[in-house]
Write a protein that holds these residues in place. Structure first.
Motif, mmCIF file in Angstrom:
data_model
loop_
_atom_site.group_PDB
_atom_site.id
_atom_site.type_symbol
_atom_site.label_atom_id
_atom_site.label_comp_id
_atom_site.label_asym_id
_atom_site.label_seq_id
_atom_site.Cartn_x
_atom_site.Cartn_y
_atom_site.Cartn_z
ATOM 1 N N GLY A 20 0.786 -1.217 0.000
ATOM 2 C CA GLY A 20 0.000 0.000 0.000
ATOM 3 C C GLY A 20 0.819 1.268 0.000
ATOM 4 O O GLY A 20 0.312 2.347 -0.264
ATOM 5 N N GLY A 21 2.066 1.180 0.304
ATOM 6 C CA GLY A 21 2.868 2.384 0.434
ATOM 7 C C GLY A 21 2.589 3.065 1.766
ATOM 8 O O GLY A 21 1.917 2.538 2.643
ATOM 9 N N MET A 22 3.066 4.282 1.896
ATOM 10 C CA MET A 22 2.883 4.996 3.147
ATOM 11 C C MET A 22 1.698 5.946 3.012
ATOM 12 O O MET A 22 1.649 6.764 2.095
ATOM 13 C CB MET A 22 4.145 5.772 3.489
ATOM 14 N N ALA A 23 0.758 5.829 3.908
ATOM 15 C CA ALA A 23 -0.430 6.680 3.864
ATOM 16 C C ALA A 23 -0.121 8.031 4.497
ATOM 17 O O ALA A 23 0.664 8.128 5.431
ATOM 18 C CB ALA A 23 -1.576 6.007 4.611
ATOM 19 N N GLU A 24 -0.751 9.081 3.945
ATOM 20 C CA GLU A 24 -0.550 10.414 4.500
ATOM 21 C C GLU A 24 -1.291 10.529 5.823
ATOM 22 O O GLU A 24 -2.397 10.022 5.962
ATOM 23 C CB GLU A 24 -1.065 11.466 3.524
ATOM 24 N N PRO A 25 -0.706 11.218 6.802
ATOM 25 C CA PRO A 25 -1.385 11.356 8.097
ATOM 26 C C PRO A 25 -2.614 12.259 7.977
ATOM 27 O O PRO A 25 -2.618 13.217 7.208
ATOM 28 C CB PRO A 25 -0.324 11.993 8.988
ATOM 29 N N VAL A 26 -3.635 11.916 8.721
ATOM 30 C CA VAL A 26 -4.874 12.689 8.711
ATOM 31 C C VAL A 26 -4.865 13.606 9.926
ATOM 32 O O VAL A 26 -4.805 13.136 11.060
ATOM 33 C CB VAL A 26 -6.105 11.767 8.749
ATOM 34 N N MET A 27 -4.898 14.912 9.685
ATOM 35 C CA MET A 27 -4.886 15.879 10.774
ATOM 36 C C MET A 27 -6.324 16.290 11.075
ATOM 37 O O MET A 27 -7.018 16.798 10.195
ATOM 38 C CB MET A 27 -4.063 17.112 10.390
ATOM 39 N N GLU A 28 -6.750 16.067 12.302
ATOM 40 C CA GLU A 28 -8.097 16.471 12.689
ATOM 41 C C GLU A 28 -8.070 17.931 13.115
ATOM 42 O O GLU A 28 -7.168 18.351 13.832
ATOM 43 C CB GLU A 28 -8.597 15.597 13.828
ATOM 44 N N PRO A 29 -9.041 18.706 12.685
ATOM 45 C CA PRO A 29 -9.046 20.124 13.074
ATOM 46 C C PRO A 29 -9.364 20.280 14.556
ATOM 47 O O PRO A 29 -10.206 19.574 15.097
ATOM 48 C CB PRO A 29 -10.158 20.724 12.214
ATOM 49 N N THR A 30 -8.660 21.193 15.182
ATOM 50 C CA THR A 30 -8.922 21.437 16.610
ATOM 51 C C THR A 30 -10.013 22.488 16.729
ATOM 52 O O THR A 30 -9.979 23.515 16.047
ATOM 53 C CB THR A 30 -7.651 21.932 17.321
ATOM 54 N N PRO A 31 -10.989 22.265 17.576
ATOM 55 C CA PRO A 31 -12.073 23.236 17.716
ATOM 56 C C PRO A 31 -11.583 24.506 18.408
ATOM 57 O O PRO A 31 -10.803 24.449 19.350
ATOM 58 C CB PRO A 31 -13.104 22.512 18.587
ATOM 59 N N VAL A 32 -12.045 25.639 17.916
ATOM 60 C CA VAL A 32 -11.681 26.930 18.490
ATOM 61 C C VAL A 32 -12.847 27.391 19.354
ATOM 62 O O VAL A 32 -13.961 27.553 18.878
ATOM 63 C CB VAL A 32 -11.391 27.966 17.390
ATOM 64 N N VAL A 33 -12.571 27.587 20.632
ATOM 65 C CA VAL A 33 -13.612 28.000 21.563
ATOM 66 C C VAL A 33 -13.400 29.461 21.909
ATOM 67 O O VAL A 33 -12.356 29.841 22.418
ATOM 68 C CB VAL A 33 -13.575 27.139 22.848
#
Length: 60
Positions: A20-33
């Motif tokens: 599969g090769g190397m998968a790109e990391p998935v960055m989750e958005p941080t909520p802004v309060v």
């Protein structure tokens, strides 16, 4: 024959490890309060109080 079977098994195992090769990391958005500030309502209260004081001073 054993060496051929061993080589075939190792080549199959090695090809599936990198298939599969190397998968790109998935960055989750941080909520802004944002905290609610009372500065906008405080400005209105100050303006109303200033108008009341000016009206009281003008009436005397």
């Amino acid at each position: 024959m054993k060496k051929l079977a061993l080589a075939a098994a190792l080549s199959v195992a090695a090809s599936t490890a990198v298939a599969g090769g190397m998968a790109e990391p998935v960055m989750e958005p941080t909520p802004v309060v944002e905290e609610a500030s009372s500065s906008s309502s405080a400005g209105v209260v100050v303006a109303v109080l200033a108008l009341i004081l000016i009206a009281a001073a003008a009436s005397n």
